[in-house]
Design a protein around this motif. Structure first.
Motif, PDB file in Angstrom:
ATOM      1  N   ASP A  58       0.891  -1.154   0.000  1.00  0.00           N
ATOM      2  CA  ASP A  58       0.000   0.000   0.000  1.00  0.00           C
ATOM      3  C   ASP A  58       0.935   1.211   0.000  1.00  0.00           C
ATOM      4  O   ASP A  58       1.437   1.598   1.057  1.00  0.00           O
TER       5      ASP A  58
ATOM      6  N   ASP B 261      -0.770   4.966   2.606  1.00  0.00           N
ATOM      7  CA  ASP B 261      -1.933   4.616   3.437  1.00  0.00           C
ATOM      8  C   ASP B 261      -2.414   5.866   4.175  1.00  0.00           C
ATOM      9  O   ASP B 261      -1.609   6.627   4.711  1.00  0.00           O
ATOM     10  N   GLY B 262      -3.732   6.076   4.159  1.00  0.00           N
ATOM     11  CA  GLY B 262      -4.298   7.233   4.841  1.00  0.00           C
ATOM     12  C   GLY B 262      -4.462   8.429   3.910  1.00  0.00           C
ATOM     13  O   GLY B 262      -4.368   9.584   4.314  1.00  0.00           O
TER      14      GLY B 262
ATOM     15  N   ARG C 175      -7.735  -4.001   2.762  1.00  0.00           N
ATOM     16  CA  ARG C 175      -7.339  -5.047   1.842  1.00  0.00           C
ATOM     17  C   ARG C 175      -6.448  -6.042   2.567  1.00  0.00           C
ATOM     18  O   ARG C 175      -5.596  -5.675   3.374  1.00  0.00           O
TER      19      ARG C 175
ATOM     20  N   GLU D 213      -2.661  -4.579   3.524  1.00  0.00           N
ATOM     21  CA  GLU D 213      -2.973  -3.866   4.777  1.00  0.00           C
ATOM     22  C   GLU D 213      -3.117  -4.874   5.926  1.00  0.00           C
ATOM     23  O   GLU D 213      -2.312  -4.879   6.855  1.00  0.00           O
TER      24      GLU D 213
HETATM   25 MN    MN Z   1      -4.344   1.902   3.163  1.00  0.00          MN
END
Ligand code: MN
Ligand code: AHG
Ligand code: MN
Length: 347
Positions: free
Chosen positions: A108, A111-112, A271, A275
């Motif tokens: 990822d 992320d965020g 996911r 994640e």
């Molecule tokens: Mn993420």
């Protein structure tokens, strides 16, 4: 780059060539993370990095400029590593990297994303596992392994500090980037999550969409000392998985992103491969637990690179309690008849 991270990686690799490949890949990921951190610092958290592009990623999320930039930087890092396949949240299909490599990476890159323009901590989450002979030619075989096959996993946090939370299967450790040193140095060795949770992390705006069992669990946390838990809880929700996870590693707690009744959210938002699996790997190696509400995350066999899963992780005892609620709240000895179905959220 020689730093206590380098020394740690070498000590863990020993003379094992596969672990030496893991170490080299982590080193390349660190160089990429420093580039992303420098972009964030220079570009600040202004509109440019948070600008939405016309495109969406495989999961249907609108892509932000920084999502795509980070994806490019980490793809290059994978191509400079002994990695055969690069599987990213931001690309539908796995990308071929080095055919002579030994690893596959699920990542990822950013992320965020919803926090990019709010100057809140964001991160990168990665999972490394052996590509396997069948996986060398067929990426889908490479990526359809359960999380127990991971050789290493971790995440970077681009926050007040640039941190790397890493497990290579022997505890979970925290490294901090030291600009003066020019590398990562160990900040916390062998993190150990408090088994009891005093805080819960959930996006409570989805309350009406949850299954009754999840509502009951949260109701009982909210009822605090007057309720069946007979103690008060605090709540935190940052909206960046890396930041919520790091807080739980440092001071305990439980994180919940359950499936819900919204369209496309039957298995929640997060996911499995890039994640839940890496987070679960780090959390278990810190003495915690991670499930989909009931089943251990690391034992779930993915049905695709972008498979979603509900995710509950944190202090072992609290994650086990959630599983009892999810199994059948009525049977819960913790829910005396007095509390029944009363909910503070329902008027
Ligand atoms: Mn993420
Ligand atoms: P990403 O930006 O990679 O899509 O990840 C965002 C995830 C995770 O970081 C966070 O815990 C969760 O989305 C927040 O979801 P809500 O916005 O639904 O609260
Ligand atoms: Mn992302």
């Amino acid at each position: 780059m020689s730093s206590s991270l380098d020394a740690y990686l070498q000590s863990q690799a020993g003379s094992d060539p596969l672990r030496a490949d893991v170490a080299e890949t982590v080193r390349q990921l660190c160089l990429a993370a420093i580039k992303v951190r420098n972009t964030i610092l220079s570009g600040g958290t202004g509109d440019t990095l948070a600008a939405s592009r016309e495109a969406t990623n495989a999961g249907g999320d609108i892509q932000k400029e920084l999502d795509v930039l980070a994806d490019r930087v980490f793809e290059e890092a994978a191509k400079a590593s002994p990695v055969v396949w690069y599987g990213s949240e931001e690309q539908e299909e796995p990308v071929a990297a080095n055919p002579t490599g030994t690893l596959a990476i699920a990542i990822d890159p950013l992320d965020g994303s919803s926090n990019i323009d709010t100057n809140v901590s964001i991160g990168t989450i990665f999972s490394l596992f052996p590509v396997g002979e069948e996986g060398r030619a067929n990426p889908h075989a490479a990526f359809l392994q359960p999380g127990t096959s991971q050789l290493a996993a971790g995440f970077f946090i681009y926050g007040p500090q640039l941190l790397l939370v890493l497990s290579v299967g022997n505890g979970t450790h925290v490294f901090i980037f030291s600009p003066a040193f020019g590398g990562f140095v160990e900040m916390r060795a062998s993190v150990d999550i408090d088994p009891r949770a005093k805080e819960f992390a959930i996006n409570a705006s989805n309350y009406r969409h949850w299954e009754p069992q999840m509502r009951s669990y949260i109701d009982d946390c909210l009822a605090g000392v007057e309720g069946p838990r007979e103690r008060d809880f605090n709540m935190r929700w940052i909206g960046s998985l890396v930041a919520d996870c790091y807080r739980i590693l440092v001071r305990g707690g439980v994180f919940l992103y359950p499936g819900d009744a919204r369209k496309g959210y039957a298995k929640g938002r997060l996911r499995l491969l890039y994640e839940a699996n890496p987070i679960a790997f780090c959390v278990e190696h810190a003495g915690g637990a991670a499930t989909d509400g009931v089943t251990r995350i690391l034992e779930i066999v993915p049905d695709g690179l972008h498979a979603r899963t509900p995710l509950v992780f944190g202090g072992k005892r609290e994650v086990e309690r959630v599983a009892r609620y999810m199994a059948d709240p009525a049977s819960l000895s913790e829910r005396s008849p007095l509390f029944g179905k009363r909910s503070l959220f329902r008027a």
